[in-house]
Design a protein around this motif. Structure first.
Motif, mmCIF file in Angstrom:
data_model
loop_
_atom_site.group_PDB
_atom_site.id
_atom_site.type_symbol
_atom_site.label_atom_id
_atom_site.label_comp_id
_atom_site.label_asym_id
_atom_site.label_seq_id
_atom_site.Cartn_x
_atom_site.Cartn_y
_atom_site.Cartn_z
ATOM 1 N N ASP A 222 39.383 46.170 35.581
ATOM 2 C CA ASP A 222 39.065 46.437 36.974
ATOM 3 C C ASP A 222 40.119 47.060 37.959
ATOM 4 O OD1 ASP A 222 36.369 45.996 36.377
ATOM 5 O OD2 ASP A 222 36.315 43.982 37.194
ATOM 6 N N GLN A 223 41.140 46.103 37.925
ATOM 7 C CA GLN A 223 42.393 46.594 38.565
ATOM 8 C C GLN A 223 42.904 47.835 38.468
ATOM 9 O OE1 GLN A 223 45.121 43.119 39.187
ATOM 10 N NE2 GLN A 223 43.619 41.774 38.407
ATOM 11 N N LEU A 224 43.119 48.010 36.914
ATOM 12 C CA LEU A 224 43.467 49.593 36.660
ATOM 13 C C LEU A 224 42.679 50.747 37.223
ATOM 14 C CD1 LEU A 224 44.399 49.193 32.944
ATOM 15 C CD2 LEU A 224 45.902 49.663 34.650
ATOM 16 N N VAL A 225 41.358 50.436 37.154
ATOM 17 C CA VAL A 225 40.276 51.377 37.774
ATOM 18 C C VAL A 225 40.527 51.545 39.059
ATOM 19 C CG1 VAL A 225 38.134 52.119 38.115
ATOM 20 C CG2 VAL A 225 38.848 51.343 35.899
ATOM 21 N N LEU A 226 40.727 50.630 39.915
ATOM 22 C CA LEU A 226 40.891 50.615 41.268
ATOM 23 C C LEU A 226 42.058 51.343 41.897
ATOM 24 C CD1 LEU A 226 39.605 50.296 44.292
ATOM 25 C CD2 LEU A 226 40.459 48.149 44.059
#
Length: 261
Positions: free
Chosen positions: A33-37
Motif C-alpha cells: 500500500d505504501q509503495l502504491v501511494l
C-alpha cells in the motif's frame, strides 16, 4: 526484437529513492500500500512526449527507467505500470501484469487500452494501479466480489462480472462510477505493444487527439492539466486556471509536477 521489454531494472535503489520509499524489511500488504501511494504522489501520469513532442514512446525497460527515474518524468499506463511491476518483482512480490478496459466517462463498450498489476499476498490477490489518469485506488485492493477499501479519502469496490472479468467501482460524491474492468489472466509484456500503438495512433482513441493530459495525486486531492486547463482539487475545493502561454505551462510543470523539460 522485443528483448528490451523483458530486461530487469537497472537500479532498484534508485527507483525506490525516486518515490521516496525505503527497501522493505519484509513484504506485506501494508508495504505494498505504501509503495502504491508513494508512486502516485511522486510520479505523475503524463503524455507530454506524444502531445507536445509528437514522439513515439518506448516500452523497453531501460528507456522507461531513464525517463521516469533518471529524468524524473512521468508517463502513461504502459510505462508507469510496466516499471512498477518490474519493481514489485525485483523486491520479491509475486506479481504479474493484467489487461484492463477503461469504462469511466464512456457510453459504449471500449476495447482494452490499459494495464495494471496484480499481486498475490497472504492467500489473496490485490489489484494495483499507478498509471491511470483518473480516480485510482491509493493502495492495493483485494480482488474479491464486494471487496471495499478506502485509501487517501477515496473508496473503491471490486465487483465480479463473470468467470473472467472484474469491475473496479469508484464511490464518488455523485454515486458509484464504474472505472474499469480487468482480467486476472497474466499478460506478457509484448502484448501491450499493440495496445499502446492503438492508444496513441487510432482515431477512436482519446490520446490520438494530441491533447496533453498530466495528473498527480497530492495529499487531500490532485493536480492536473488537460489541454490548457490547470486544475487543483484539495480538501474538496476545486480551483481552475487557464494556461495562456508557454512560460506559465513550464512553470506549472516544474512547481506542481516536478517536471523539467
Amino acid at each position: 526484437m522485443y528483448q528490451g521489454l523483458y530486461r530487469e531494472l537497472p537500479d532498484i535503489q534508485a527507483y525506490l529513492d525516486r518515490i521516496g520509499m525505503p527497501a522493505p524489511q519484509q513484504l506485506s500488504v501494508d508495504y505494498l500500500d505504501q509503495l502504491v501511494l508513494a508512486h502516485q504522489y511522486q510520479v505523475p501520469f503524463e503524455n507530454i512526449d506524444t502531445s507536445d513532442k509528437n514522439l513515439t514512446i518506448s516500452l523497453e525497460t531501460e528507456a522507461i527507467f531513464d525517463k521516469i527515474v533518471t529524468r524524473k518524468r512521468g508517463g502513461c499506463c504502459f510505462e508507469l505500470n510496466a516499471l512498477f511491476l518490474k519493481l514489485l518483482c525485483a523486491l520479491g512480490f509475486d506479481a504479474w501484469a493484467c489487461r484492463c478496459r477503461v469504462l469511466r466517462g464512456k457510453d459504449f463498450f471500449p476495447p482494452s487500452s490499459h494495464r495494471a498489476a496484480l499481486v498475490r499476498m497472504e492467500g489473496s490477490i490485490y489489484f494495483c494501479d499507478v498509471g491511470y489518469g483518473g480516480p485510482q485506488p491509493a493502495c492495493g485492493i483485494k480482488v474479491e466480489d464486494g471487496s471495499t477499501r478506502t485509501c487517501a479519502g477515496q473508496t473503491f469496490i471490486i465487483r465480479r462480472n463473470d468467470e473472467y472479468w472484474w469491475t473496479l467501482i469508484y464511490l464518488s460524491k455523485e454515486g458509484p462510477e464504474e472505472t474499469m474492468q480487468f482480467t486476472m489472466m497474466p499478460e506478457e509484456e509484448v502484448d501491450f505493444v499493440p495496445l499502446s500503438h492503438f492508444c496513441f495512433t487510432h482515431p477512436d482513441s482519446f490520446f490520438s487527439t494530441g491533447e496533453r493530459v498530466i495528473s498527480r495525486r497530492i495529499p487531500g486531492g490532485s493536480v492536473s492539466i488537460e489541454g490548457d486547463l490547470f486544475t487543483r482539487i484539495e480538501s474538496g475545493v476545486r480551483q481552475e486556471t487557464m494556461i495562456t502561454d508557454e512560460n506559465q505551462y513550464l512553470t506549472l510543470l516544474s512547481q506542481e509536477f516536478d517536471i523539467t523539460l
